[in-house]
Design a protein around this motif. Structure first.
Motif, short mmCIF file in Angstrom:
data_model
loop_
_atom_site.label_atom_id
_atom_site.label_comp_id
_atom_site.label_asym_id
_atom_site.label_seq_id
_atom_site.Cartn_x
_atom_site.Cartn_y
_atom_site.Cartn_z
N ALA A 20 11.03 5.56 7.10
CA ALA A 20 10.06 6.61 7.41
C ALA A 20 9.03 6.14 8.44
CB ALA A 20 9.35 7.04 6.13
N PHE A 21 8.77 6.96 9.44
CA PHE A 21 7.78 6.72 10.50
C PHE A 21 8.06 5.42 11.27
CE2 PHE A 21 5.35 9.00 7.08
CZ PHE A 21 5.32 10.23 7.71
N ALA A 22 9.34 5.11 11.46
CA ALA A 22 9.69 3.90 12.22
C ALA A 22 9.05 3.93 13.60
CB ALA A 22 11.20 3.79 12.34
N GLY A 23 8.34 2.86 13.95
CA GLY A 23 7.70 2.75 15.25
C GLY A 23 6.38 3.47 15.37
N GLU A 24 5.92 4.15 14.31
CA GLU A 24 4.65 4.88 14.36
C GLU A 24 3.57 4.11 13.59
OE1 GLU A 24 4.66 9.18 13.79
OE2 GLU A 24 6.83 9.06 13.48
N ALA A 25 2.35 4.20 14.08
CA ALA A 25 1.22 3.56 13.40
C ALA A 25 0.86 4.37 12.16
CB ALA A 25 0.03 3.47 14.34
N CYS A 26 0.88 3.72 11.03
CA CYS A 26 0.57 4.37 9.75
C CYS A 26 -0.70 3.78 9.16
CB CYS A 26 1.72 4.17 8.74
SG CYS A 26 3.26 4.98 9.19
N ARG A 27 -1.39 4.59 8.38
CA ARG A 27 -2.57 4.16 7.66
C ARG A 27 -2.40 4.53 6.19
NH1 ARG A 27 -4.04 6.55 12.30
NH2 ARG A 27 -4.37 8.57 11.27
N GLY A 28 -2.92 3.68 5.33
CA GLY A 28 -2.78 3.95 3.90
C GLY A 28 -3.48 2.89 3.09
N VAL A 29 -2.86 2.51 1.97
CA VAL A 29 -3.48 1.52 1.09
C VAL A 29 -2.46 0.47 0.67
CG1 VAL A 29 -5.25 3.08 0.16
CG2 VAL A 29 -3.01 2.94 -0.96
N GLN A 30 -2.98 -0.67 0.30
CA GLN A 30 -2.18 -1.74 -0.29
C GLN A 30 -2.66 -1.98 -1.71
OE1 GLN A 30 -1.87 -5.35 1.97
NE2 GLN A 30 -0.98 -6.52 0.27
N LEU A 31 -1.70 -2.17 -2.63
CA LEU A 31 -2.03 -2.49 -4.01
C LEU A 31 -2.13 -4.00 -4.17
CD1 LEU A 31 0.21 0.00 -4.00
CD2 LEU A 31 -0.04 -0.22 -6.47
N GLU A 86 6.86 4.29 1.88
CA GLU A 86 6.63 3.35 0.79
C GLU A 86 6.65 1.90 1.28
OE1 GLU A 86 9.31 4.94 1.48
OE2 GLU A 86 11.14 4.13 0.61
N GLY A 87 6.50 1.74 2.59
CA GLY A 87 6.41 0.40 3.15
C GLY A 87 7.72 -0.22 3.57
N ARG A 88 8.83 0.51 3.47
CA ARG A 88 10.08 -0.04 4.00
C ARG A 88 9.91 -0.29 5.50
NH1 ARG A 88 14.56 0.39 0.58
NH2 ARG A 88 14.27 1.78 -1.21
N GLY A 89 10.52 -1.36 5.95
CA GLY A 89 10.36 -1.72 7.35
C GLY A 89 9.11 -2.53 7.62
N PRO A 135 7.07 -4.05 1.41
CA PRO A 135 7.59 -2.79 0.90
C PRO A 135 7.14 -2.55 -0.54
CG PRO A 135 9.33 -4.44 1.04
CD PRO A 135 8.14 -5.01 1.75
N PHE A 136 6.79 -1.32 -0.84
CA PHE A 136 6.34 -0.84 -2.14
C PHE A 136 4.95 -1.34 -2.54
CE2 PHE A 136 11.00 -0.71 -2.29
CZ PHE A 136 11.17 0.64 -2.51
N GLU A 137 4.42 -2.31 -1.81
CA GLU A 137 3.04 -2.74 -2.06
C GLU A 137 2.07 -2.02 -1.13
OE1 GLU A 137 2.49 -7.06 -2.66
OE2 GLU A 137 4.68 -7.19 -2.54
N ILE A 138 2.59 -1.42 -0.07
CA ILE A 138 1.76 -0.59 0.80
C ILE A 138 2.41 0.78 0.94
CG2 ILE A 138 0.76 -2.49 2.11
CD1 ILE A 138 2.73 -1.95 4.33
N VAL A 139 1.60 1.81 1.01
CA VAL A 139 2.09 3.17 1.25
C VAL A 139 1.19 3.81 2.30
CG1 VAL A 139 3.01 3.43 -1.09
CG2 VAL A 139 0.71 4.23 -0.58
N GLY A 140 1.75 4.71 3.07
CA GLY A 140 0.91 5.35 4.08
C GLY A 140 1.68 6.32 4.95
N ALA A 141 0.99 6.90 5.90
CA ALA A 141 1.54 7.85 6.87
C ALA A 141 0.60 7.91 8.06
CB ALA A 141 1.70 9.23 6.23
#
Length: 406
Positions: A304-315, A258-261, A265-271
């Motif tokens: 979640a996924f600390a240090g990993e490249a994530c892709r997703g969307v921003q509101l 949910e964009g923590r880190g 945060p909460f404006e972007i989500v991804g994995a």
């Protein structure tokens, strides 16, 4: 009232009324992010106005408002005052924390959402004051996402948790003072009190006093109050984050970041395994009111996924008046689940891996079960909108501010 006239929070009204005798002893629930219009911390302003503070109480994230979510906080000392943590093994004050006090002031910046634990810390303190006959002085503050809109329905009985209680809707449409009044309603009192062995709340006390704001309208967003914003917790950097929180907080119950880190945060989500363009295109094709989506690429520094490249969307909220955070969050979650059936999963509870945290956020397992069965997003959203009439009636009893200037 002009658009530039500053809202006066309840703490200003209390201080203007003058301090009690120095022989009295006062408690204060607040944190360092709860500030005066001039930027001073509330506890400092009260001491400088000669209010005889004897004890401080801190909510989740600690008195300094710097600890991450779910981190248990120890008691501490600030300027010679004991700071009693109400987020750790202890979630309600013990009688010895209150019995030597003449009154307890409650001034904390809430964000307008059922999941936010400050609501339940405030309720626990009010309830314990009522049991002991100690006056609770609630200093009202703005609902940063507006107190005119409700999203979702009442929390079902029997599903109370640390992120849901007293029958509140996900976006509750109350200020802190109105919430204190709501707790007095028969509807709210029919729910099991937060972290209490009692089955019902104590009888509401006439000693509970609310210091209402001045120059406030319930449809105001925080930007309309001309007050300074200070993050009430580490992952709510701005009022824009609070506006999307009632919807994207649902991702805390999943294996999606949910964009923590990140700085949003909460404006972007991804994995790492999401197809960002496909997700953005699908969400954009829905033409949800008041919001647009862009692709996002980010590397969380923690969570979640600390240090990993994530892709997703921003509101991007383009029209707060028409934007429905809860519906948007459901559409996002439903779409990601449908596009990634083999990688999406629900996050288990830390204390009980056989159960899912989403059930706490959603108020039971019906929402999760329906999505797993392949229900439509409309049906999933309707499950979060149950018992709307009961909540609306109780809320209506509690409202203080009109929609026009006061």
């Amino acid at each position: 009232m002009t658009n530039l006239e500053r809202t006066r929070p309840g703490i200003e009204v209390l201080i203007q009324a003058g301090p009690p005798p120095r022989s009295q002893r006062l408690g204060l629930l607040t944190n360092q992010s709860t500030i005066m219009p001039d930027g001073r911390s509330v506890w400092r302003a009260l001491l400088e106005a000669e209010f005889p503070l004897a004890r401080l109480f801190g909510p989740e994230h600690g008195f300094a408002a710097q600890a991450q979510d779910t981190v248990e906080i120890d008691d501490s000392i600030l300027q010679g005052l004991n700071v009693v943590s109400l987020y750790g093994e202890r979630r309600r004050p013990d009688p010895e924390h209150l019995q030597d006090l003449d009154a307890v002031i409650i001034d904390i910046q809430e964000i307008g959402c059922r999941y936010y634990t400050y609501l339940y810390t405030a309720a626990a303190l009010i309830e314990e004051c009522e049991i002991l006959g100690i006056p609770a002085l609630i200093c009202d503050r703005p609902n940063p996402i507006g107190a005119d809109i409700v999203e979702g329905g009442a929390l079902p009985h029997g599903t109370e948790s640390e992120v849901g209680g007293y029958g509140l809707a996900p976006r509750h449409g109350l200020t802190l003072g109105e919430y204190a009044q709501y707790l007095r309603t028969d509807f709210a009192r029919s729910y099991t009190p937060y972290r209490s062995t009692a089955r019902r709340r104590p009888t509401p006390s006439p000693k509970t006093t609310i210091f209402w704001m001045e120059h406030y309208r319930r449809e105001m967003l925080f930007s309309g109050t001309a007050l300074p914003w200070k993050p009430p917790s580490p992952n709510l950097p701005g009022p824009d984050t609070a506006l999307v929180y009632p919807g994207t907080c649902l991702f805390e119950g999943t294996n999606i970041s949910e964009g923590r880190g990140t700085t949003r945060p909460f404006e972007i989500v991804g994995a790492p395994w999401l197809e960002a363009e496909k997700l953005r295109d699908t969400l954009s094709s829905m033409e949800l009111p008041g919001v647009i989506f862009s692709t996002a690429a980010f590397v969380p520094t923690f969570s979640a996924f600390a240090g990993e490249a994530c892709r997703g969307v921003q509101l991007h909220v383009t029209d707060p008046a028409s934007y429905n955070a809860l519906r948007t969050g459901v559409e996002m979650l439903h779409t990601i689940r449908a596009q990634n059936p083999n990688t999406f999963s629900w996050r288990p509870l830390w204390e009980d891996p056989t159960r899912s945290f989403i059930d706490h956020l959603a108020g039971g397992s019906a929402f999760r079960d329906a999505i797993d069965r392949g229900c439509s997003s409309e049906d999933a959203y309707r499950l979060l909108c149950r018992n709307t009439e009961e909540y609306a009636r109780a809320r209506e009893e509690s409202l203080h501010y009109p929609g026009a200037a006061i």
